[in-house]
Write an enzyme that holds these catalytic residues in place. Structure first.
Site, PDB file in Angstrom:
ATOM      1  N   VAL A 143       0.685  10.517  37.779  1.00 19.23           N
ATOM      2  CA  VAL A 143       1.628   9.451  37.447  1.00 19.23           C
ATOM      3  C   VAL A 143       2.654   9.919  36.411  1.00 19.23           C
ATOM      4  O   VAL A 143       3.850   9.672  36.535  1.00 19.23           O
ATOM      5  CB  VAL A 143       0.883   8.205  36.928  1.00 19.23           C
ATOM      6  N   LYS A 147      -5.964   0.322  33.740  1.00 18.56           N
ATOM      7  CA  LYS A 147      -6.592  -0.979  34.033  1.00 18.56           C
ATOM      8  C   LYS A 147      -7.918  -1.200  33.305  1.00 18.56           C
ATOM      9  O   LYS A 147      -8.195  -2.290  32.847  1.00 18.56           O
ATOM     10  CB  LYS A 147      -6.768  -1.184  35.536  1.00 18.56           C
ATOM     11  N   GLU A 192       2.561  -3.511  34.559  1.00 18.92           N
ATOM     12  CA  GLU A 192       2.657  -3.751  36.006  1.00 18.92           C
ATOM     13  C   GLU A 192       1.984  -2.636  36.801  1.00 18.92           C
ATOM     14  O   GLU A 192       1.402  -2.875  37.854  1.00 18.92           O
ATOM     15  CB  GLU A 192       4.136  -3.870  36.404  1.00 18.92           C
ATOM     16  N   LYS A 197      -8.852  -4.619  37.529  1.00 18.08           N
ATOM     17  CA  LYS A 197      -7.510  -5.144  37.806  1.00 18.08           C
ATOM     18  C   LYS A 197      -7.544  -6.666  37.904  1.00 18.08           C
ATOM     19  O   LYS A 197      -6.643  -7.361  37.420  1.00 18.08           O
ATOM     20  CB  LYS A 197      -6.979  -4.558  39.120  1.00 18.08           C
TER      21      LYS A 197
END
Length: 419
Positions: free
Chosen positions: A17, A99, A123, A199
């Site tokens: 990421v 998360k 988000e 989540k």
């Protein structure tokens, strides 16, 4: 007209990421956002970015006054929490994709946001490319949100798709998911439902103002789903998905769980295959909305981080409207679930706990039944996860107290007990 602010970013983590974000920011100069420093754990690795950007000293980012945004995309929840806490206290905005960290520290993180008045956006922590948090937060008022159900873990969805479409058994499908990089080498977090419940914990906050630790929520994963279960689903013209669901009951309280579920072919979620995620939101006057997109991966996740970064140019914050501006909803254990259970031996199944049993079948490899259980039974006992027992919810699983009496009477009539 006020110009939005220049963002100077300190980035923690340069894995899939982090590197994705680095590349994406290079392609979006209009954002007015640049990475000043990247903190990494292992300095020896070769990386696709200039050496001068990297450091192993977190304080170089956290104490740099010119850095006004910390982006945190690392794997360890405890370290992530420490980074987020320090950054917020140092007057920096934080964007996170962790998360587990958010799920386990939600009350502290809410308090920190109020205390520091800084933005903490995440988000990217749920459903990657799908803007589900912002939509729940901004678009759906408390009174209008009837229900939400979602596929929020790409690895398990990939495995189930392969079991279903290519008739692989669970172990084969898991191996394939690992080879393709959709499942970790230790797949427990995904496969047993931990990632999904993490989540779901904060999605419940944005949907209903509910704050609950993941340990207190009802969930399991797909670890016990058997090839026979997939065959039974196919016979019924359905698929099996790991579904996170919350529904407002007629008493205003919320039923919630993350459990495998039979999904009819005409359901929006039946369309969500492989590593994709999907969210169906049912609201008062808009009927159903369906959000669909990639739930993991370098660029999909980086795109969610990017959308948070761009919102920070306008000092965007989550208001947690359902929590602070409404009467928050409460979770309840006071409802029933229609379940399918497959098992090897009757002795493991507490038949007396079922309100009624609608069908039972003995096949060569396993037996199965369909019946109705009070949800409290699943909270209190673990028989439904043990002895290779597989529990899967029926397509419309939730039954309220009010309808249970009518249905009970009907099922007794069907059983021929009443003349």
């Amino acid at each position: 007209m006020s110009h939005h602010k220049q963002l100077t970013i300190g980035l923690f983590g340069f894995g899939v990421v982090g590197e994705g974000l680095y590349k994406v920011l290079q392609q979006t100069p209009s954002l007015n956002a640049s990475i000043k420093k990247i903190c990494i754990k292992n300095p020896g690795k070769k990386r696709n970015a200039p050496d001068a950007l990297f450091t192993t000293d977190k304080d170089e980012l956290l104490n740099d006054e010119s850095i006004n945004v910390i982006v945190e995309v690392i794997n360890e929840a405890d370290a992530a929490f420490e980074i987020a806490t320090t950054a917020l206290r140092n007057g920096k905005s934080v964007v996170s994709a962790s998360k587990k960290m958010i799920a386990e520290h939600l009350p502290e993180l809410l308090a920190l946001q109020q205390e520091t008045e800084q933005s903490f956006l995440y988000e990217a922590a749920a459903c990657a490319s799908i803007p589900v948090i912002r939509n729940l937060e901004e678009y759906y008022d408390n009174d209008l949100l009837h229900g939400i159900k979602a596929i929020i873990n790409g690895s398990t969805n990939f495995i189930l798709t392969k079991m279903f479409e290519d008739k692989l058994d669970f172990q084969q499908a898991l191996l394939l998911a690992q080879q393709l990089g959709f499942a970790e080498s230790d797949p427990t977090l995904d496969v047993e439902g931990y990632d999904a419940i993490n989540k779901w914990t904060f999605l419940l906050t944005h949907a209903y103002g509910i704050i609950e630790h993941p340990d207190n929520l009802l969930f399991t994963g797909i670890q016990n789903i058997h090839a026979m279960d997939a065959a039974v689903a196919a016979e019924k013209g359905q698929q099996i998905k790991l579904v996170a669901q919350a529904q407002k009951l007629s008493n205003g309280k919320v039923a919630s769980f993350v459990l495998p579920q039979f999904v009819p072919q005409d359901d929006h979620l039946a369309f969500v295959k492989n590593e994709y995620n999907g969210v169906v939101i049912e609201s008062g006057f808009a009927d159903k909305q369906f959000f669909y997109g990639k739930g993991a991966g370098s660029f999909p996740t980086a795109s969610a981080v990017l959308s948070d970064i761009s919102a920070l140019r306008y000092d965007y914050k989550y208001e947690y409207k359902k929590l602070y501006h409404h009467q928050p909803n409460e979770l309840t254990k006071d409802f029933y679930l229609r379940v399918y259970v497959s098992f090897t031996d009757w002795k493991y199944i507490p038949r007396d706990k079922f309100e009624w049993i609608e069908e039972w079948h003995a096949r060569e490899e396993r037996k199965y039944l369909v019946g109705v259980l009070p949800v409290a039974e699943l909270f209190e006992k673990n028989w439904w996860k043990e002895n290779s027992t597989s529990l899967i919810l029926a397509a419309q699983p939730i039954i309220e107290d009010t309808s249970i009496q009518k249905l009970k009477k009907k099922s007794l009539e069907l059983a021929g007990v009443l003349d």
